[in-house]
Scaffold this active site. Structure first.
Site, PDB file in Angstrom:
ATOM      1  N   ASP A   1     -11.781  -9.321   4.900  1.00  0.00           N
ATOM      2  CA  ASP A   1     -13.291  -9.318   4.285  1.00  0.00           C
ATOM      3  C   ASP A   1     -13.754 -10.826   4.074  1.00  0.00           C
ATOM      4  OD1 ASP A   1     -13.180  -6.661   3.784  1.00  0.00           O
ATOM      5  OD2 ASP A   1     -13.981  -6.930   1.633  1.00  0.00           O
TER       6      ASP A   1
ATOM      7  N   TYR B   1       0.790  -1.116  -0.034  1.00  0.00           N
ATOM      8  CA  TYR B   1      -0.062  -0.044  -0.023  1.00  0.00           C
ATOM      9  C   TYR B   1       0.947   1.111   0.079  1.00  0.00           C
ATOM     10  CZ  TYR B   1      -4.590  -1.896   0.969  1.00  0.00           C
ATOM     11  OH  TYR B   1      -5.673  -2.589   0.764  1.00  0.00           O
TER      12      TYR B   1
ATOM     13  N   ASP C   1      -6.076  -7.083   4.201  1.00  0.00           N
ATOM     14  CA  ASP C   1      -7.280  -6.360   3.505  1.00  0.00           C
ATOM     15  C   ASP C   1      -8.166  -7.575   3.118  1.00  0.00           C
ATOM     16  OD1 ASP C   1      -8.940  -4.399   2.472  1.00  0.00           O
ATOM     17  OD2 ASP C   1      -8.110  -4.915   0.488  1.00  0.00           O
TER      18      ASP C   1
HETATM   19  C1  IPM Z   1     -10.177  -1.444   4.217  1.00  0.00           C
HETATM   20  C2  IPM Z   1     -10.609  -0.705   2.895  1.00  0.00           C
HETATM   21  C3  IPM Z   1      -9.547   0.095   2.879  1.00  0.00           C
HETATM   22  C4  IPM Z   1      -8.327  -0.684   2.511  1.00  0.00           C
HETATM   23  C5  IPM Z   1      -9.762   0.923   1.442  1.00  0.00           C
HETATM   24  C6  IPM Z   1     -11.020   1.771   1.603  1.00  0.00           C
HETATM   25  C7  IPM Z   1      -8.574   1.949   1.099  1.00  0.00           C
HETATM   26  O1  IPM Z   1     -10.600  -1.768   2.123  1.00  0.00           O
HETATM   27  O2  IPM Z   1      -9.960  -0.807   5.419  1.00  0.00           O
HETATM   28  O3  IPM Z   1      -9.976  -2.607   4.393  1.00  0.00           O
HETATM   29  O4  IPM Z   1      -7.985  -1.158   1.410  1.00  0.00           O
HETATM   30  O5  IPM Z   1      -7.435  -0.685   3.421  1.00  0.00           O
HETATM   31 MG    MG Z   2     -10.709  -3.860   2.816  1.00  0.00          MG
END
Ligand code: IPM
Ligand code: MG
Length: 359
Positions: A252, A141, A248
């Protein structure tokens, strides 16, 4: 001295869900001896609208003068065409970096009351209790160099996944510390069969383990296998520690074990500052409709009480109030499975009511 909270509602459903958490904090102030005050500031698209900056200077100074930050969500289609540094997501990445919030804790706990909401079989998900510890301010990132360039006659884009050993060491420690308060197991996830950055990650995690945390059970897993194992048998995991991008994605994935991403809180913690936010996004499609599930944000406020405001006693009360509300059958639309449901503000009211009953 009162505890000072910086409240950043952000975009989309952010203001609605944050408002319900503030109602809960109000009840704690009135009935449970919390002494907290808060001030609001903008971030994301709201920051861009107010000051042409997704992380405005006024927000920067407010968060640094506060004991904790409570954030709603950022993003929305109206800002997608902006230059990257002006987009809502850039504001979120900047606040993480600016406050040094390197440790992102994403607990995935399956509530028995919501077992049927999961797309997986109840026997697979019942009792799942995983903590993803994601490195949040480095990795691909933030790695340099990054950009676009012409390469062998065509357009190309590139990023750099870099970890320094000090960055791996500090996140590994956080994961081992967290494990000691849970089931004492850490699974470190990377792609060491292909990537140098992951080889280093594995080496450093192993060193930290041997030197300081050999009482904790440590395993290593490649990220592709981890993604598969999370669906096959999620109960094998206690704490998962991983880098920014893999965290990330896996967080999810893990969130859907519970049936609704609308239930999951998070904490992002550095040496000096901490920020709390639901892991779901700004849901622009239902913004302003009083339909969102505020429980992830209310549970994020509970994490804030525990980790930043030194009130684990009140965190437990809030978590119990949420459980009791679910036990009573109160559901927002995302959890309702075609049955009757309440609005976002009604859910907030129900939690406040359940909380008052605990006094
Ligand atoms: C998260 C989100 C963020 C990330 C985005 C919105 C930049 O997906 O907090 O997981 O990728 O970190
Ligand atoms: Mg995310």
């Amino acid at each position: 001295m009162s505890l000072k909270i910086a409240v950043l509602p952000g975009d989309g459903i952010g203001p609605e869900i944050v408002n319900e958490s503030l109602k809960v904090l109000e009840v704690l102030n009135q009935t449970f001896g919390l002494d907290a005050t808060w001030k609001e500031a903008t971030i994301g698209g709201a920051g861009f609208e107010a000051e042409k900056d997704p992380y405005p200077a006024s927000t920067q100074s407010l968060v640094k003068a506060s004991d904790a930050v409570l954030l709603g969500a950022v993003g929305g289609p109206q800002w997608e065409a902006l230059d990257k540094p002006l987009r809502p997501e850039a504001g979120l990445l900047r606040i993480r970096e600016d406050l040094g919030l390197y440790a992102n804790y994403r607990p995935t706990k399956v509530f028995d009351q919501l077992l049927d909401a999961s797309t997986l079989k109840p026997e697979v998900v019942q009792g799942v209790d995983i903590l993803v510890v994601r490195e949040l301010v480095s990795g691909i990132y933030f790695g340099q160099p990054r950009g676009y360039e012409e390469f062998e006659g065509e357009r190309s884009g590139f990023n750099t996944m870099r970890y320094r050993e000090s960055e791996v060491r500090r996140i590994a420690r956080k994961a081992f510390e967290a494990a000691r308060l849970r089931d004492n197991k850490v699974c470190s996830v990377e792609k060491a069969n292909v990537l140098e950055v992951s080889e280093l990650w594995r080496e450093v995690v192993t060193e930290v383990h041997q030197a300081e945390y050999s009482d904790v059970e440590l395993s290593h897993m490649y990220v592709d296998n981890a993604a598969m194992q999370l669906i096959r048998n999620p109960k094998q995991f206690d704490v998962i520690v991983t880098g920014n991008l893999f965290g990330d994605i896996l967080s999810d994935e893990a969130s859907m074990l519970t049936g609704s991403i609308g239930m999951l809180p998070s904490a992002s913690i550095g040496e000096e500052f901490a920020m709390y936010e639901p892991i779901h996004g700004s849901a622009p499609d239902i913004a302003g409709e009083n339909k969102a599930n505020p429980l992830a944000t209310i549970l994020s406020a509970a994490m804030m009480l525990r980790f930043s405001l030194n009130r684990a006693d009140l965190a437990e009360k809030v978590e119990l109030a949420v459980e009791n509300t679910l036990d009573a059958g109160v559901r927002t639309v995302d959890l309702a499975d075609g049955e009757a449901f309440v609005t976002c503000s009604e859910m907030g009211d129900a939690v406040c009511e359940a909380l008052r009953k605990l006094s």
